[in-house]
Design an enzyme around this catalytic site. Structure first.
Site, PDB file in Angstrom:
ATOM      1  N   ASP A   1       0.868  -1.169   0.000  1.00  0.00           N
ATOM      2  CA  ASP A   1       0.000   0.000   0.000  1.00  0.00           C
ATOM      3  C   ASP A   1       0.914   1.232   0.000  1.00  0.00           C
ATOM      4  O   ASP A   1       2.134   1.108   0.167  1.00  0.00           O
ATOM      5  CB  ASP A   1      -0.892  -0.048   1.242  1.00  0.00           C
ATOM      6  CG  ASP A   1      -1.693   1.222   1.448  1.00  0.00           C
ATOM      7  OD1 ASP A   1      -2.330   1.678   0.474  1.00  0.00           O
ATOM      8  OD2 ASP A   1      -1.678   1.762   2.564  1.00  0.00           O
TER       9      ASP A   1
ATOM     10  N   ASP B   1      -0.235   5.114   1.204  1.00  0.00           N
ATOM     11  CA  ASP B   1      -0.481   6.015   2.333  1.00  0.00           C
ATOM     12  C   ASP B   1      -0.388   5.283   3.671  1.00  0.00           C
ATOM     13  O   ASP B   1      -1.040   4.254   3.886  1.00  0.00           O
ATOM     14  CB  ASP B   1      -1.871   6.650   2.212  1.00  0.00           C
ATOM     15  CG  ASP B   1      -1.934   7.727   1.148  1.00  0.00           C
ATOM     16  OD1 ASP B   1      -0.888   8.311   0.822  1.00  0.00           O
ATOM     17  OD2 ASP B   1      -3.043   7.991   0.634  1.00  0.00           O
TER      18      ASP B   1
ATOM     19  N   ASP C   1      -3.015  12.873   1.138  1.00  0.00           N
ATOM     20  CA  ASP C   1      -4.022  13.942   1.062  1.00  0.00           C
ATOM     21  C   ASP C   1      -3.801  14.977   2.153  1.00  0.00           C
ATOM     22  O   ASP C   1      -3.978  16.183   1.944  1.00  0.00           O
ATOM     23  CB  ASP C   1      -5.432  13.360   1.199  1.00  0.00           C
ATOM     24  CG  ASP C   1      -5.840  12.523   0.003  1.00  0.00           C
ATOM     25  OD1 ASP C   1      -5.081  12.500  -0.979  1.00  0.00           O
ATOM     26  OD2 ASP C   1      -6.902  11.891   0.058  1.00  0.00           O
TER      27      ASP C   1
ATOM     28  N   ASP D   1      -5.108   3.385  -3.111  1.00  0.00           N
ATOM     29  CA  ASP D   1      -6.255   4.241  -3.412  1.00  0.00           C
ATOM     30  C   ASP D   1      -5.860   5.721  -3.392  1.00  0.00           C
ATOM     31  O   ASP D   1      -6.721   6.587  -3.324  1.00  0.00           O
ATOM     32  CB  ASP D   1      -7.392   3.969  -2.416  1.00  0.00           C
ATOM     33  CG  ASP D   1      -8.736   4.480  -2.909  1.00  0.00           C
ATOM     34  OD1 ASP D   1      -8.837   4.851  -4.098  1.00  0.00           O
ATOM     35  OD2 ASP D   1      -9.700   4.524  -2.110  1.00  0.00           O
TER      36      ASP D   1
ATOM     37  N   ASP E   1      -1.808  -1.156   5.875  1.00  0.00           N
ATOM     38  CA  ASP E   1      -2.194  -0.587   7.163  1.00  0.00           C
ATOM     39  C   ASP E   1      -3.697  -0.401   7.319  1.00  0.00           C
ATOM     40  O   ASP E   1      -4.231  -0.504   8.413  1.00  0.00           O
ATOM     41  CB  ASP E   1      -1.515   0.776   7.368  1.00  0.00           C
ATOM     42  CG  ASP E   1      -2.146   1.852   6.491  1.00  0.00           C
ATOM     43  OD1 ASP E   1      -2.967   2.637   7.002  1.00  0.00           O
ATOM     44  OD2 ASP E   1      -1.854   1.881   5.292  1.00  0.00           O
TER      45      ASP E   1
END
Length: 255
Positions: free
Chosen positions: A19, A21, A30, A110, A191
């Protein structure tokens, strides 16, 4: 968006998936972008418009607001590039780069392609990843950064724009056909809650590496305690990337 700029991989024994972030980077990308917003914060009306689980849609709204406020794409890129890596992650990358015969490395996130590639290039780690699966990002004719959803799917547990389990299963099927054999083991480093869904597709010989104390870790733990247990893979929580390296070294030594 599936990035195909990296060279095709050799027949590595293991697949490792990351992943982005709060896994590769130590915070949500973000949130880093908000640091270049006017006053380093978003207006209440914008924050109140966010829908839980709709990360891509929410980020798109933030980027539109930033453009309206005159924040340049270059300023956004700089903010992303300055996000610190999670503890020990760069050492984990060095280990993987030293063992290409053992590990094929893929990223599923994502976030979006612009943020991810900006950070990886700055960190000197882009070449490690054979594929990046994430939401497409492009700069329009007005110089504004725009996002699109990665795909649509039927999974009730995941955000509308991305089910990581669908991506993982499709990739494994494609790579098994291309290689002529499956990977010996699949490792997943993540996570968040959206990393739990793909971890359910892992088998008994595979390894899930959830960040300790984060949603993925808590959800796997709860599932392991169910009757019958709904989680098949081994679980190795991590605080630092060095924890992952220690386990991967043992896998490499198994012949």
């Amino acid at each position: 968006m599936e990035d195909q700029s990296a060279p095709s991989g050799m027949s590595s024994r293991f697949l490792i998936i990351f992943d982005f972030d709060e896994t590769i980077v130590h915070m949500n990308s973000d949130d880093a972008v908000v640091q270049v917003a006017p006053g380093k914060q978003l207006p209440d009306w914008l924050k109140d418009s966010f829908r839980p689980g709709h990360f891509n849609e929410n980020t798109h709204r933030v980027l539109a607001y930033m453009a309206e406020q005159g924040v340049s794409v270059e300023a956004i890129r700089s903010a992303v590039e300055q996000i610190p890596p999670s503890p020990g992650i760069l050492n984990l990358f060095q280990f993987l780069q030293a063992h290409p015969q053992d590990f094929e490395t893929v990223l599923v996130s994502d976030a979006n392609m612009y943020f991810i590639e900006a950070w990886l290039h700055r960190a000197g780690a882009r070449q490690l990843f054979l594929k990046i699966f994430t939401n497409p990002a492009s700069i329009n004719t007005k110089g504004q950064l725009q996002l699109l959803p990665y795909h649509s799917h039927n999974c009730p547990s995941c955000p509308d724009n991305m089910c990581k389990q669908v991506i993982l299963q499709d990739y494994l099927a494609r790579r098994t056909k291309e290689r002529g054999c499956p990977f010996q083991r699949v490792c997943y480093v993540g996570d968040g809650a959206n990393d739990f869904c793909p971890s359910l597709a892992l088998g008994p010989s595979d390894v899930a590496f959830p960040r300790e104390g984060y949603p993925m870790h808590k959800m796997i733990t709860a599932t392991q305690q169910g009757e019958p247990p709904g989680f098949k893979a081994a679980m190795v929580p991590w605080v630092s990337g060095e924890d992952v390296v220690a386990h991967l070294k043992r896998l490499v030594e198994e012949r």
